[in-house]
Design a protein around this motif. Sequence first.
Motif, PDB file in Angstrom:
ATOM      1  N   LEU A   1       0.792  -1.285  -0.133  1.00 33.65           N
ATOM      2  CA  LEU A   1       0.163   0.448   0.049  1.00 33.65           C
ATOM      3  C   LEU A   1       1.245   1.183  -0.557  1.00 33.65           C
ATOM      4  N   PHE A   2       2.177   1.375   0.430  1.00 34.14           N
ATOM      5  CA  PHE A   2       2.516   2.686   1.013  1.00 34.14           C
ATOM      6  C   PHE A   2       3.276   2.959  -0.634  1.00 34.14           C
ATOM      7  N   PRO A   3       4.282   3.131  -1.704  1.00 34.95           N
ATOM      8  CA  PRO A   3       4.253   3.046  -2.968  1.00 34.95           C
ATOM      9  C   PRO A   3       2.670   3.818  -3.364  1.00 34.95           C
ATOM     10  N   SER A   4       1.385   3.509  -3.179  1.00 33.76           N
ATOM     11  CA  SER A   4       0.662   4.250  -3.863  1.00 33.76           C
ATOM     12  C   SER A   4       0.245   5.462  -3.128  1.00 33.76           C
TER      13      SER A   4
ATOM     14  N   PHE B   1      10.138   7.971   4.288  1.00 35.24           N
ATOM     15  CA  PHE B   1       8.915   7.696   4.567  1.00 35.24           C
ATOM     16  C   PHE B   1       9.082   5.764   4.954  1.00 35.24           C
ATOM     17  N   ALA B   2       9.453   4.948   3.874  1.00 35.73           N
ATOM     18  CA  ALA B   2       9.562   4.014   4.169  1.00 35.73           C
ATOM     19  C   ALA B   2      10.651   3.504   5.307  1.00 35.73           C
ATOM     20  N   GLY B   3      12.043   4.219   5.588  1.00 38.48           N
ATOM     21  CA  GLY B   3      12.885   3.442   5.763  1.00 38.48           C
ATOM     22  C   GLY B   3      12.297   3.910   7.925  1.00 38.48           C
ATOM     23  N   THR B   4      12.026   5.592   8.126  1.00 36.61           N
ATOM     24  CA  THR B   4      10.907   4.849   9.905  1.00 36.61           C
ATOM     25  C   THR B   4       9.658   4.589   9.421  1.00 36.61           C
ATOM     26  N   ALA B   5       8.641   3.778   8.997  1.00 40.84           N
ATOM     27  CA  ALA B   5       6.873   3.428   8.714  1.00 40.84           C
ATOM     28  C   ALA B   5       7.055   2.369   8.651  1.00 40.84           C
ATOM     29  N   VAL B   6       7.660   1.623   8.351  1.00 42.01           N
ATOM     30  CA  VAL B   6       8.247   0.259   7.793  1.00 42.01           C
ATOM     31  C   VAL B   6       8.444  -0.831   8.988  1.00 42.01           C
TER      32      VAL B   6
ATOM     33  N   ALA C   1      15.960   4.376   1.918  1.00 37.95           N
ATOM     34  CA  ALA C   1      15.551   4.051   2.654  1.00 37.95           C
ATOM     35  C   ALA C   1      16.191   3.380   3.477  1.00 37.95           C
ATOM     36  N   VAL C   2      17.053   2.400   3.369  1.00 35.02           N
ATOM     37  CA  VAL C   2      18.231   1.419   4.392  1.00 35.02           C
ATOM     38  C   VAL C   2      18.922   2.201   5.143  1.00 35.02           C
ATOM     39  N   THR C   3      19.509   3.258   4.891  1.00 33.62           N
ATOM     40  CA  THR C   3      20.150   3.964   5.868  1.00 33.62           C
ATOM     41  C   THR C   3      19.276   4.533   7.036  1.00 33.62           C
ATOM     42  N   VAL C   4      18.494   4.962   6.926  1.00 31.16           N
ATOM     43  CA  VAL C   4      16.763   5.208   7.864  1.00 31.16           C
ATOM     44  C   VAL C   4      17.035   4.050   8.403  1.00 31.16           C
ATOM     45  N   LYS C   5      16.849   2.197   7.880  1.00 32.06           N
ATOM     46  CA  LYS C   5      17.202   1.744   8.444  1.00 32.06           C
ATOM     47  C   LYS C   5      16.841   1.645   9.195  1.00 32.06           C
ATOM     48  N   LEU C   6      18.586   1.436   8.939  1.00 34.13           N
ATOM     49  CA  LEU C   6      19.783   1.220   9.754  1.00 34.13           C
ATOM     50  C   LEU C   6      19.434   1.506  11.193  1.00 34.13           C
TER      51      LEU C   6
END
Length: 291
Positions: free
Chosen positions: A110-113, A131-136, A163-168
């Motif tokens: 859903l998030f891409p849409s 957004f993906a790195g902080t919300a998924v 996204a990967v850098t934020v997620k890590l």
Amino acid sequence: RSVSAFLLNRSSDLEIVLLGFGMNLSVVLQTGKQSLPIILCTISTSLILSWILHKVMNIKGNTATLIGVGSSICGCSAIAATAPVIDADDDEVAQAISVIFFFNVLAALLFPSLGKLIGFDITTGETFGIFAGTAVNDTSSVTAAASTWDSMWNLGNQTLDKAVTVKLTRTLAIIPITLVLAYLRAREAKKDGSSTNGFSFRRAFPMFIVFFVIASIITTICLRAGVPSYVFKPLKELSKFFIIMAMAAIGLNSNIIKLIKSGGKPILLGGCCWIGITVVSLLMQHVMGIW
């Protein structure tokens, strides 16, 4: 299911490490610094919501803790690190993982849409990557959602790298949170006169982050030495293969029927944490002028 769980863990780790090749270390550090305020707010939101709903909805303390930590930090890795600290049993761990997997799949789909609908910038991967790195919830779903955004707008690996850098950066929160939980558990056990497993730094620390940083350092040194950037392209393409494997493993580990039968309260708790994190991430990006 044990094979698919192993596949999920190994695929997620490998995809992260391979993405480190081709990423400049200075960019990695700058991205982590930029996203830190959002990360702190989303983690706080999930933990507070899980504690409040645990009290209001009368959900088991361990289940609420595992779902709250899994939602706020990095899904199954956070659950695996936290479970021994709070003495969670196998059923509580399985239920928390099922809830996290369920919302992982929803986020990846859903998030891409959603990003397109609310008007994210489609010329760069920065906004959706943060957004993906902080919300998924889970790393594998972060990479899947980011890769989808890159494919939708022909952005190469821009969104995925961000996204990967934020997620890590967000994943590192496993360590202080498990330390706090270990302290609270030990204090409770001391009052009751019972024993506790305590905190294990080795179990809590996500080693794939170390390998990711090493890969980034190698890339930075090579680029400064004159090695062309296209040398690292095959490794980054291989990482996308592991993303696909990780998403397949998520599907194999998800038992929606069993999740529904086990009770709606954990699903509702996970959904509230997921929505809360999503809203706070969007709000913080707007306040910071990113979106």
